[in-house]
Design a protein around this motif. Structure first.
Motif, PDB file in Angstrom:
ATOM      1  N   LYS A 237     -21.414  75.575  14.061  1.00 22.42           N
ATOM      2  CA  LYS A 237     -21.252  76.107  13.850  1.00 22.42           C
ATOM      3  C   LYS A 237     -20.163  76.155  12.831  1.00 22.42           C
ATOM      4  O   LYS A 237     -19.827  76.507  11.451  1.00 22.42           O
ATOM      5  CB  LYS A 237     -20.148  77.293  14.755  1.00 22.42           C
ATOM      6  N   THR A 240     -22.233  74.493  10.238  1.00 21.86           N
ATOM      7  CA  THR A 240     -22.875  75.761   8.955  1.00 21.86           C
ATOM      8  C   THR A 240     -21.795  76.200   8.626  1.00 21.86           C
ATOM      9  O   THR A 240     -21.912  76.195   6.924  1.00 21.86           O
ATOM     10  CB  THR A 240     -23.804  76.815  10.343  1.00 21.86           C
ATOM     11  N   HIS A 243     -21.110  73.790   5.644  1.00 20.60           N
ATOM     12  CA  HIS A 243     -22.247  73.901   4.615  1.00 20.60           C
ATOM     13  C   HIS A 243     -22.592  75.187   3.289  1.00 20.60           C
ATOM     14  O   HIS A 243     -22.835  75.545   2.552  1.00 20.60           O
ATOM     15  CB  HIS A 243     -23.717  73.927   5.439  1.00 20.60           C
ATOM     16  N   VAL A 260     -31.401  74.829   5.886  1.00 22.92           N
ATOM     17  CA  VAL A 260     -29.281  74.787   6.852  1.00 22.92           C
ATOM     18  C   VAL A 260     -30.296  76.197   7.725  1.00 22.92           C
ATOM     19  O   VAL A 260     -29.879  76.105   8.609  1.00 22.92           O
ATOM     20  CB  VAL A 260     -28.510  75.085   5.866  1.00 22.92           C
ATOM     21  N   ASP A 261     -30.502  76.438   7.615  1.00 21.41           N
ATOM     22  CA  ASP A 261     -31.164  78.489   7.973  1.00 21.41           C
ATOM     23  C   ASP A 261     -31.861  77.601   9.701  1.00 21.41           C
ATOM     24  O   ASP A 261     -30.927  78.602  10.430  1.00 21.41           O
ATOM     25  CB  ASP A 261     -31.278  79.017   7.482  1.00 21.41           C
ATOM     26  N   SER A 264     -29.652  75.985  12.118  1.00 19.49           N
ATOM     27  CA  SER A 264     -28.461  76.808  12.419  1.00 19.49           C
ATOM     28  C   SER A 264     -29.024  77.724  13.813  1.00 19.49           C
ATOM     29  O   SER A 264     -28.520  77.692  14.234  1.00 19.49           O
ATOM     30  CB  SER A 264     -28.155  78.159  11.747  1.00 19.49           C
ATOM     31  N   GLY A 269     -25.893  73.734  15.102  1.00 20.56           N
ATOM     32  CA  GLY A 269     -25.893  74.091  13.409  1.00 20.56           C
ATOM     33  C   GLY A 269     -26.676  73.289  12.628  1.00 20.56           C
ATOM     34  O   GLY A 269     -26.901  72.145  13.087  1.00 20.56           O
ATOM     35  N   LYS A 271     -26.025  71.657   7.949  1.00 21.52           N
ATOM     36  CA  LYS A 271     -26.129  71.102   6.954  1.00 21.52           C
ATOM     37  C   LYS A 271     -26.325  69.876   5.909  1.00 21.52           C
ATOM     38  O   LYS A 271     -26.751  69.684   6.429  1.00 21.52           O
ATOM     39  CB  LYS A 271     -24.420  71.158   6.883  1.00 21.52           C
TER      40      LYS A 271
END
Ligand code: PMV
Length: 311
Positions: A237, A240, A243, A260-261, A264, A269, A271
């Motif tokens: 977390k 992210t 990021h 990145v999505d 996550s 997580g 970045k």
């Protein structure tokens, strides 16, 4: 003799580190190899991945201008600076074969990896063992000479391995619980796309942002928390969250954000890592959902590397 050398990722703090805040970097097992063998009267360099070769006479190496030698420049400068540092006049020649799995120009330290590998190979070839401090310093001189400007992040992380905190261009090794925690983490390094801008350009663009300092302070708080967590969920977390702050520095891209999505959602997580403008994403893998993660990632046109910390 074969020397295998890691690459690096920045886990937290890219860009902030330029302004005297901390960054946390990690050496990973995406490696380059430098092989050195004895050869009479010549120095031969082979860049296996590029299918390029260079031959030099022994008396040429110490006065060479590496910058004039394109793809050979880091390796040549590493040989020259190592011989000069150790005060060696080469009487026997050698052949160096370089291979690398590290994608280039995307913030993973591919040139630093080859530089450090070459320094180790040449010094060991002449039976002159160097300490890590000497190797890191020599590596830094090579990057500075070739690039004109350099940060210690890549050469130090790749020399000392494990986890490093970088502040004011000084490296400090982080050991103990944090290192142990990261040893048990599995990562994916995803090469998303070619960088559209160079590190220096991106650093200059960030410099123009009035609110940058507020963001760097937030990133520093994230690092405080990251150094204390013992759960992968929490750590992911925080990656992210870092990021999200990097996005506000305008250094991300739509494709990087998409990866990145996915990281996550299907991992702990993710970045971007490094200067941005394209390049790589690092994802903390949730081993129980790795298949789903890979399935989603494989829908994108990207290169995926399974990685872990090396110490
Ligand atoms: O060039 P890269 O992707 O390894 O990025 C370096 C990280 C920056 O903080 C953006 C620049 C620096 O010199 O620390």
């Amino acid at each position: 003799m074969i020397v295998e050398t890691p690459s690096k990722v920045i886990l937290f703090g890219e860009h902030a580190v330029v302004y005297g805040y901390r960054a946390i970097a990690m050496a990973i097992d995406l490696t380059s190899t430098v092989e050195i063998k004895r050869l009479d009267n010549k120095i031969v360099l082979n860049l296996n991945d590029l299918n390029k070769s260079l031959r030099l006479n022994l008396d040429e190496i110490k006065d060479i201008e590496p910058k004039n030698f394109g793809d050979f420049k880091y390796c040549l400068c590493a040989i020259k600076n190592t011989l000069n540092y150790l005060d060696i006049e080469p009487k026997i020649g050698f052949e160096i074969n370089i291979s690398s799995k590290i994608p280039v120009s995307c913030g993973l330290g591919s040139s630093a990896s080859i530089t450090i590998g070459t320094i180790k190979a040449v010094s060991e070839f002449y039976s002159r063992e160097l300490k890590d401090d000497e190797i890191a310093k020599l590596g830094y001189t090579v990057e500075k000479e070739v690039q004109g400007k350099a940060s210690v992040t890549d050469t130090s992380t790749i020399t000392y391995r494990g986890i490093l905190e970088i502040k004011n261009n000084k490296p400090k090794k982080i050991r103990g619980d944090f290192e142990e925690f990261l040893r048990n983490c599995r990562f994916l390094v995803v090469y998303v796309e070619e960088r559209k801008k160079k590190t220096a350009e991106l650093v200059n663009e960030v410099a123009k942002l009035e609110y940058k300092d507020d963001i760097f302070k937030e990133i520093d708080k994230i690092i405080d928390k990251a150094l204390k967590v013992d759960s992968k969920e929490e750590f992911g977390k925080l990656m992210t969250k870092n990021h999200e702050l990097l996005k506000r520095l305008n250094i991300s891209t739509p494709k990087i954000d998409r990866v990145v999505d996915i990281g996550s959602k299907f991992g702990f997580g993710a970045k971007l890592t490094g200067a941005g403008g394209g390049g790589c994403v690092i994802i903390l893998v949730d081993e129980n959902r790795e298949k789903e993660l890979l399935k989603e990632l494989n829908k994108e046109n990207i290169k995926i590397f399974r990685c872990k910390m090396v110490s």
